[in-house]
Design a protein around this motif. Structure first.
Motif, mmCIF file in Angstrom:
data_model
loop_
_atom_site.group_PDB
_atom_site.id
_atom_site.type_symbol
_atom_site.label_atom_id
_atom_site.label_comp_id
_atom_site.label_asym_id
_atom_site.label_seq_id
_atom_site.Cartn_x
_atom_site.Cartn_y
_atom_site.Cartn_z
ATOM 1 N N ASN A 52 0.853 -1.178 0.000
ATOM 2 C CA ASN A 52 0.000 0.000 0.000
ATOM 3 C C ASN A 52 0.894 1.234 0.000
ATOM 4 O O ASN A 52 2.066 1.141 -0.395
ATOM 5 C CB ASN A 52 -0.922 -0.020 1.228
ATOM 6 N N SER A 53 0.369 2.351 0.422
ATOM 7 C CA SER A 53 1.170 3.577 0.443
ATOM 8 C C SER A 53 1.190 4.203 1.831
ATOM 9 O O SER A 53 1.224 5.425 1.979
ATOM 10 C CB SER A 53 0.612 4.587 -0.567
ATOM 11 N N PHE A 54 1.135 3.366 2.846
ATOM 12 C CA PHE A 54 1.205 3.894 4.210
ATOM 13 C C PHE A 54 2.542 4.601 4.418
ATOM 14 O O PHE A 54 3.580 4.119 3.963
ATOM 15 C CB PHE A 54 1.042 2.771 5.234
ATOM 16 N N THR A 55 2.499 5.707 5.125
ATOM 17 C CA THR A 55 3.730 6.480 5.340
ATOM 18 C C THR A 55 4.189 6.469 6.795
ATOM 19 O O THR A 55 5.344 6.758 7.080
ATOM 20 C CB THR A 55 3.534 7.946 4.909
ATOM 21 N N GLY A 56 3.244 6.180 7.696
ATOM 22 C CA GLY A 56 3.607 6.244 9.105
ATOM 23 C C GLY A 56 3.147 5.018 9.871
ATOM 24 O O GLY A 56 2.218 4.317 9.459
ATOM 25 N N LEU A 57 3.818 4.745 10.968
ATOM 26 C CA LEU A 57 3.489 3.585 11.795
ATOM 27 C C LEU A 57 3.676 3.972 13.250
ATOM 28 O O LEU A 57 4.734 4.479 13.643
ATOM 29 C CB LEU A 57 4.429 2.425 11.421
ATOM 30 N N GLU A 58 2.610 3.729 14.014
ATOM 31 C CA GLU A 58 2.671 4.054 15.434
ATOM 32 C C GLU A 58 2.260 2.784 16.177
ATOM 33 O O GLU A 58 1.289 2.141 15.818
ATOM 34 C CB GLU A 58 1.644 5.168 15.653
ATOM 35 N N THR A 59 3.022 2.406 17.167
ATOM 36 C CA THR A 59 2.687 1.185 17.908
ATOM 37 C C THR A 59 2.724 1.479 19.401
ATOM 38 O O THR A 59 3.274 2.489 19.834
ATOM 39 C CB THR A 59 3.710 0.061 17.644
ATOM 40 N N SER A 60 2.122 0.589 20.168
ATOM 41 C CA SER A 60 2.322 0.645 21.617
ATOM 42 C C SER A 60 2.388 -0.790 22.098
ATOM 43 O O SER A 60 2.112 -1.714 21.340
ATOM 44 C CB SER A 60 1.185 1.411 22.291
ATOM 45 N N ARG A 61 2.751 -0.974 23.348
ATOM 46 C CA ARG A 61 2.809 -2.338 23.875
ATOM 47 C C ARG A 61 1.383 -2.868 23.999
ATOM 48 O O ARG A 61 0.456 -2.100 24.182
ATOM 49 C CB ARG A 61 3.521 -2.329 25.226
ATOM 50 N N PRO A 62 1.200 -4.203 23.880
ATOM 51 C CA PRO A 62 -0.163 -4.740 23.977
ATOM 52 C C PRO A 62 -0.750 -4.494 25.366
ATOM 53 O O PRO A 62 -0.025 -4.536 26.361
ATOM 54 C CB PRO A 62 0.025 -6.231 23.691
ATOM 55 N N VAL A 63 -2.061 -4.264 25.392
ATOM 56 C CA VAL A 63 -2.742 -3.972 26.647
ATOM 57 C C VAL A 63 -2.603 -5.149 27.607
ATOM 58 O O VAL A 63 -2.949 -6.281 27.267
ATOM 59 C CB VAL A 63 -4.245 -3.690 26.390
ATOM 60 N N GLY A 64 -2.091 -4.901 28.776
ATOM 61 C CA GLY A 64 -1.912 -5.951 29.777
ATOM 62 C C GLY A 64 -0.939 -7.037 29.342
ATOM 63 O O GLY A 64 -0.933 -8.121 29.901
#
Ligand code: NAG
Length: 389
Positions: free
Chosen positions: A260-272
């Motif tokens: 695809n053409s995604f430009t950004g990626l934001e992640t966080s740790r899984p809940v719990g």
């Protein structure tokens, strides 16, 4: 004596005939028979091979009457009382032609499966009156036109497979009213426009690969999808940032957003610390920034591809410490530094495959399969990092 016994015999035979007669009488509801006739008449005769299911549909005989030894031997199922058609599941015999609008008369139909044939034309809007339909598969045909918005009236629908056709236009915006829908596959069509504002709330599998869908992933679209396990949206024109909420959808297991053409990626740790996420494919996008260390905190993630994006910086040490990671593809980026030594020392017993090649890494051991293909020329890397490193 002889005559009397033969009269009795005849009477007996007559009674037997009388009892058996209903088996040979037309018992299928006439409007169902009419719909089946129209259905077969819409198939081009020369596309019906002699030994196929449709070839056995011989209307000199009642469609639902039993036994079906020579006529209607396959392709349809009737209700136990032989009055209504409940399923049409055609064989992949190469049938071509169109889907008759009279199909709408089969109001007890639960399955319509025409997959792997050459049907063409549009889905007749009248299809939407099949409110008992649970499974609709038109997979691998040549249907075209838009997916009729009236499809949302198929209130019993649990599985919808329209993949590998030529459907165009955008997806019906009110899809969310298909409350019973668990599986939806519209992959490999010519669909355009954004994802629907809302998706069916009980979806388990969503596949829309290989279209021309655009826009970004909107939290509102996915918010209520607590059962969603599989998301396949690769080979589209989706753009923008993939946000952290996406990977935290509570049942998510497999994500394919590649090409695809995604430009950004934001992640966080899984809940719990809990997540069922097993596979994430974000390859062949335009994602900038660092490779997110947070993916290593997903407890069962075993496949991660970020290949062929525009990632910079170092490979997170955490990737080499993950107990679950089996396949890691970071090739085709601008990653720098030394790859974590843990990748080359057995990784706590795990055997890691994948690639770190085609980056700007220093001292990636050439004898490791992970380090193929070779790194980028220094000149390319210098340009990207404006002279450093
Ligand atoms: C994704 O794009 C790359 C580069 O254009 C191409 O080589 C690859 O085959 C594509 N993958 C799929 C699944 O289409």
């Amino acid at each position: 004596m002889g005559t009397r016994s033969s009269i009795l015999e005849r009477l007996f035979l007559f009674l037997i005939l009388l009892l058996r007669l209903p088996l040979f009488q037309a018992r299928t509801l006439p409007s169902d028979t009419q719909a089946l006739k129209a259905f077969k008449a819409s198939v081009i005769p020369s596309s019906i091979p002699p030994s196929s299911c449709l070839a056995s549909w011989n209307f000199a005989v009642d469609p639902c009457s039993l036994p079906r030894r020579t006529s209607f031997v396959c392709g349809l199922t009737c209700s136990p009382d032989s009055t209504r058609v409940t399923q049409i599941t055609l064989d992949p015999a190469g049938y071509s032609g169109s889907l008759s609008p009279l199909i709408s008369q089969l109001t007890q139909l639960t399955t319509l499966d025409l997959s792997d044939n050459s049907f063409s034309g549009q889905i007749p809007p009248s299809l939407s009156s099949l409110t008992t339909l649970q499974s609709l598969s038109l997979r691998s045909n040549s249907f075209s036109g838009s997916i009729p918005p009236s499809i949302i009236n198929l209130k019993s629908l649990e599985s919808l497979d329209l993949s590998h056709n030529s459907f165009s236009g955008s997806l019906p915006s009110a899809m969310a009213s298909l409350a019973g829908l668990r599986r939806m596959d519209v992959s490999f069509n010519k669909l355009t426009g954004p994802l629907p504002k809302l998706l069916p709330p009980n979806l388990i599998e969503l596949a829309m690969k290989g279209n021309s869908l655009s826009g970004s992933l909107n939290k509102f679209t996915f918010e209520k999808l607590n059962q969603l396990e599989v998301v396949e949206l690769s080979e589209n024109a989706l753009a923008g940032k993939i946000e952290a909420w996406f990977f935290q959808l509570p049942s998510l297991q497999q994500v394919d957003l590649a090409n695809n053409s995604f430009t950004g990626l934001e992640t966080s740790r899984p809940v719990g610390g809990n997540s069922d996420l097993v596979a994430v494919n974000l390859g062949f996008n335009k994602i900038q920034g660092y490779a997110p260390a947070n993916f290593a905190a997903y407890p069962v993630l075993s496949f991660l591809s970020l290949r062929y994006n525009s990632l910079r910086g170092r490979i997170p040490l955490e990737y080499s410490q993950s107990k679950s990671m089996r396949r890691l593809f970071l090739d085709g980026n601008f990653l720098i530094g030394k790859p974590p030594a843990g990748f080359f020392t057995g990784n706590g017993g795990a055997v890691l495959s994948g690639s770190l090649g085609d980056n700007c890494l220093q001292s990636c051991p050439a004898n490791s399969q992970l380090c193929t293909p070779a790194q980028k020329p220094i000149s390319v890397c210098k340009k990207v990092y404006r002279g450093r490193p």
